[in-house]
Design an enzyme around this catalytic site. Structure first.
Site, PDB file in Angstrom:
ATOM      1  N   HIS A  47      -1.363  -1.625   2.891  1.00  0.00           N
ATOM      2  CA  HIS A  47      -2.242  -1.375   4.041  1.00  0.00           C
ATOM      3  C   HIS A  47      -1.566  -0.440   5.050  1.00  0.00           C
ATOM      4  O   HIS A  47      -2.188   0.499   5.560  1.00  0.00           O
ATOM      5  CB  HIS A  47      -2.586  -2.708   4.708  1.00  0.00           C
ATOM      6  CG  HIS A  47      -3.453  -2.570   5.929  1.00  0.00           C
ATOM      7  ND1 HIS A  47      -4.816  -2.392   5.860  1.00  0.00           N
ATOM      8  CD2 HIS A  47      -3.141  -2.575   7.249  1.00  0.00           C
ATOM      9  CE1 HIS A  47      -5.306  -2.292   7.086  1.00  0.00           C
ATOM     10  NE2 HIS A  47      -4.313  -2.406   7.953  1.00  0.00           N
ATOM     11  N   GLU A  69      -4.356  -1.688  -2.159  1.00  0.00           N
ATOM     12  CA  GLU A  69      -4.663  -2.731  -1.172  1.00  0.00           C
ATOM     13  C   GLU A  69      -5.838  -3.575  -1.642  1.00  0.00           C
ATOM     14  O   GLU A  69      -5.833  -4.807  -1.527  1.00  0.00           O
ATOM     15  CB  GLU A  69      -4.971  -2.077   0.166  1.00  0.00           C
ATOM     16  CG  GLU A  69      -5.388  -3.040   1.259  1.00  0.00           C
ATOM     17  CD  GLU A  69      -5.940  -2.321   2.481  1.00  0.00           C
ATOM     18  OE1 GLU A  69      -6.041  -2.978   3.531  1.00  0.00           O
ATOM     19  OE2 GLU A  69      -6.276  -1.121   2.379  1.00  0.00           O
ATOM     20  N   ASN A 374      24.518  -0.806 -19.273  1.00  0.00           N
ATOM     21  CA  ASN A 374      25.379  -1.344 -20.330  1.00  0.00           C
ATOM     22  C   ASN A 374      25.164  -2.842 -20.509  1.00  0.00           C
ATOM     23  O   ASN A 374      25.131  -3.351 -21.630  1.00  0.00           O
ATOM     24  CB  ASN A 374      26.849  -1.071 -20.005  1.00  0.00           C
ATOM     25  CG  ASN A 374      27.320   0.276 -20.526  1.00  0.00           C
ATOM     26  OD1 ASN A 374      26.606   0.941 -21.280  1.00  0.00           O
ATOM     27  ND2 ASN A 374      28.501   0.684 -20.123  1.00  0.00           N
TER      28      ASN A 374
END
Length: 641
Positions: A47, A69, A374
């Site tokens: 918003h 929204e 990793n």
């Protein structure tokens, strides 16, 4: 020039914060699909972005955030369930918003968002393609409004804190519309024991009572349903809450709210440089004051010390930033990577409030990314393999920070399959990095550091993410360039931890001034464990090499500074009666005894980088200007031995 261009920098900075908040909310929502707290964060973030973008004239961004929204409005009304498809679509929308903001801020839009906008609207449902405004939406589709009267215990000391906690809990259940007394009066504790909060929520009376009374020092709560007339126009002052004349939504008060300003890093860098010059000038005045018999000058220099020290502290403190500022960008990356690789894991972060100099923080992002990749790719096993090994199907990757002395330690840890030390050793021997006969002289952690050599990899089949033998060397190089160190600990089948040790700041440090062969050197105080008188130190030889025997029984090699720097041919390592032994610690607890001719005391030094011609010189990390104008090299304990 557009009239709004003057606000572009502010918009870009604030929009980045909202995007981060939305991303974090989506990841939290994925972990807890029934929690309305993250939904509120996402909804209000979208918003706010919508309103800011519209104000700036960024129509594509405003349109997309409007649909985001709308979808989250359906979720907060329980009209749309939270599932993987919703999270994936919203995260895709977040990525697109970032791209749109970058494009629209430059005045040209290349990204087509029509398809994404349609998918968001379709997922929200046809009846929510045009979401109602934020204030008005609270009174629609089953949302009820309640007046919650809270009474605190008579002995409650921190009334404002308890009131804040109550309103925070109510905001997670819906929207706080109004308070009596006002939010400011509550924050200033200008009320007795009672206050009333008007909240719009789909929760039941019992839910509200439980949420409020679970807060410490709340005596009881009364919940009464009330009516709310919502105006057709957003922000219309004709809205009414119960019998009160104003229907404006009241924000939850922020305790101890302070005003802040945004300062460009360039200005802070300049301030640090100037403070550094002031520190050097202060040292020169110190020397002059000692040579001139003037009480007035001595008193003035002492006052200068106090003021400049406070100024230095404040300037350095403005550069200190919580590691959470950079850590918060990693959950999304780990989540997406785990999904791509079919890994099931929980990502945890600890020590987010630990602070580092902004310069250091900016440099460690890429190394941490590689370590996390990793852990997810090579560390965490697929769910079926984990179950076969008697482990939970869901793995855990932890990114943590902690403060130790003048260092910050950042670790990336996983509970995966660990590293095969013997396999790493065999690979190192095959590459000529070590000799098989020397295996007993290597600690397992030392062997694992071979993985940081350029091109080193034990992975036979490279993956899209990693395994091509590159990366760990760059990680180690970057950390050492910052004046830090790297250590690896692993147990096969249990997991792996990579620990990065980093200095708090790169600008001004405490140092011990030592001398040898008529030259003065600065040794970072954070690396100094102890200074020993050779007459009191226990010194012996092992295989003809001098060693220092410590009180705890440890035996550490003893070396001469002049020999290490090539200033003398003396190689016995044995100190004479008027020399000193400095016990130095660096890396992962590695200790060495350093013989120096003289000690010149402790001081603050301003680190000046070396010219590119000297950056590869081992044993030296920089230079500083002393109070008498001489230049002293700053020793690097990681590379000098």
């Amino acid at each position: 020039m557009n009239d709004m261009d003057a606000y572009k920098d502010i918009f870009l900075s604030e929009s980045a914060e909202f995007i981060q908040a939305i991303t974090g909310g989506l990841l939290d929502l994925e972990e807890s699909p029934h929690d309305l707290g993250p939904v509120e964060v996402i909804f209000r973030g979208a918003h706010s972005l919508k309103g800011m973008s519209a104000t700036m004239g960024y129509e594509s961004t405003a349109d997309l955030t409007h649909k985001m929204e709308g979808l989250m409005d359906r979720v907060r009304k329980r009209a749309r369930v939270v599932d993987t498809a919703l999270i994936d679509l919203m995260l895709e929308a977040v990525d697109t918003v970032k791209a749109l903001i970058a494009e629209e801020s430059q005045g040209s839009v290349q990204t087509d968002v029509s398809g994404l906008v349609a998918r968001l609207a379709a997922m929200a449902g046809a009846d929510s393609a045009e979401p109602v405004d934020q204030d008005a939406s609270e009174a629609a589709d089953g949302v009820r409004t309640y007046a919650v009267t809270v009474t605190l215990e008579g002995g409650c000391v921190l009334k404002a804190v308890r009131a804040y906690m109550v309103m925070k809990r109510l905001s997670h259940m819906g929207t706080v519309i109004d308070t009596v007394p006002s939010a400011r009066e509550i924050e200033d504790e200008r009320f007795d024991r009672d206050f009333t909060v008007t909240v719009a929520t789909m929760g039941t009376v019992a839910d509200i009572e439980k949420a409020v009374t679970d807060v410490s020092e709340v005596e009881h709560a009364t919940v009464d349903e009330c009516t709310i007339a919502v105006a057709e126009e957003f922000g219309d002052e004709r809205s009414a809450v119960t019998s009160r004349p104003s229907g404006r939504r009241t924000e939850i008060p922020k305790l101890s709210e302070t005003q802040t300003v945004r300062i460009a890093m360039g200005h802070l860098d300049t301030m640090v440089d100037l403070v550094g010059e002031l520190v050097i000038l202060r040292s020169r005045l110190d020397r002059i004051a000692r040579s001139v018999d003037s009480r007035e000058l001595s008193d003035t220099v002492e006052e200068l010390h106090r003021i400049s020290a406070e100024l230095q502290y404040e300037v350095m403190d403005t550069r200190m930033v919580p590691v959470g500022n950079i850590f918060n960008r990693f959950p999304r990356m780990v989540r997406d990577l785990a999904h791509d690789l079919g890994k099931n894991l929980t990502f945890r972060m600890e020590g987010l409030d630990i602070e580092l100099d902004r310069t250091v923080l900016d440099e460690i992002g890429d190394p941490i990314v590689h370590l996390l990749r990793n852990s997810v790719d090579h560390g965490i096993e697929p769910p079926d393999q984990r179950e076969a090994a008697g482990k939970p199907a869901k793995g855990t990757v932890t990114l943590a920070a902690r403060r130790e002395r003048d260092m910050v330690r950042i670790s990336v840890c996983d509970d995966g399959n660990g590293m095969d030390v013997e396999r790493v050793w065999d690979k190192a021997c095959s590459l000529g990095m070590a000799h098989a006969a020397d295996r007993d002289s290597y600690h397992d952690d030392d062997i694992l550091l071979f993985t940081c050599a350029p091109g080193f990899s034990t992975t036979e089949q490279a993956t899209r993410v990693s395994g091509r033998g590159v990366g760990m060397d760059a990680v180690k190089g970057k950390i050492e360039h910052l004046g830090g160190s790297l250590a690896i600990h692993s147990s096969e089948g249990v997991g792996t931890e990579v620990e990065l040790s980093l200095p708090l700041t790169l600008a001004i440090i405490q140092a011990l001034l030592v001398s040898t062969c008529g030259q003065t050197f600065a040794l970072p105080l954070g690396s100094v464990d102890e200074v020993l008188d050779p007459n009191e130190a226990t010194i012996d030889t092992i295989d003809g090499a001098p060693v220092l025997i410590l009180r705890d029984g440890d035996v550490v090699p003893l070396l001469r500074l002049d020999t290490l720097l090539g200033l003398s041919d003396e190689n016995t390592g044995m100190p004479s009666g008027d020399e000193h032994v400095v016990l130095v610690q660096y890396g992962a607890g590695v200790r060495r005894g350093l013989v120096v001719e003289g000690l010149q005391g402790r001081t603050e030094v301003v680190i000046k980088p070396l010219a590119s011609l000297f950056r590869d010189v081992h044993g030296v990390s920089g230079a500083t200007v002393l109070g008498d104008g001489r230049v002293a090299l700053i020793l690097d304990p990681r590379t000098i031995f």
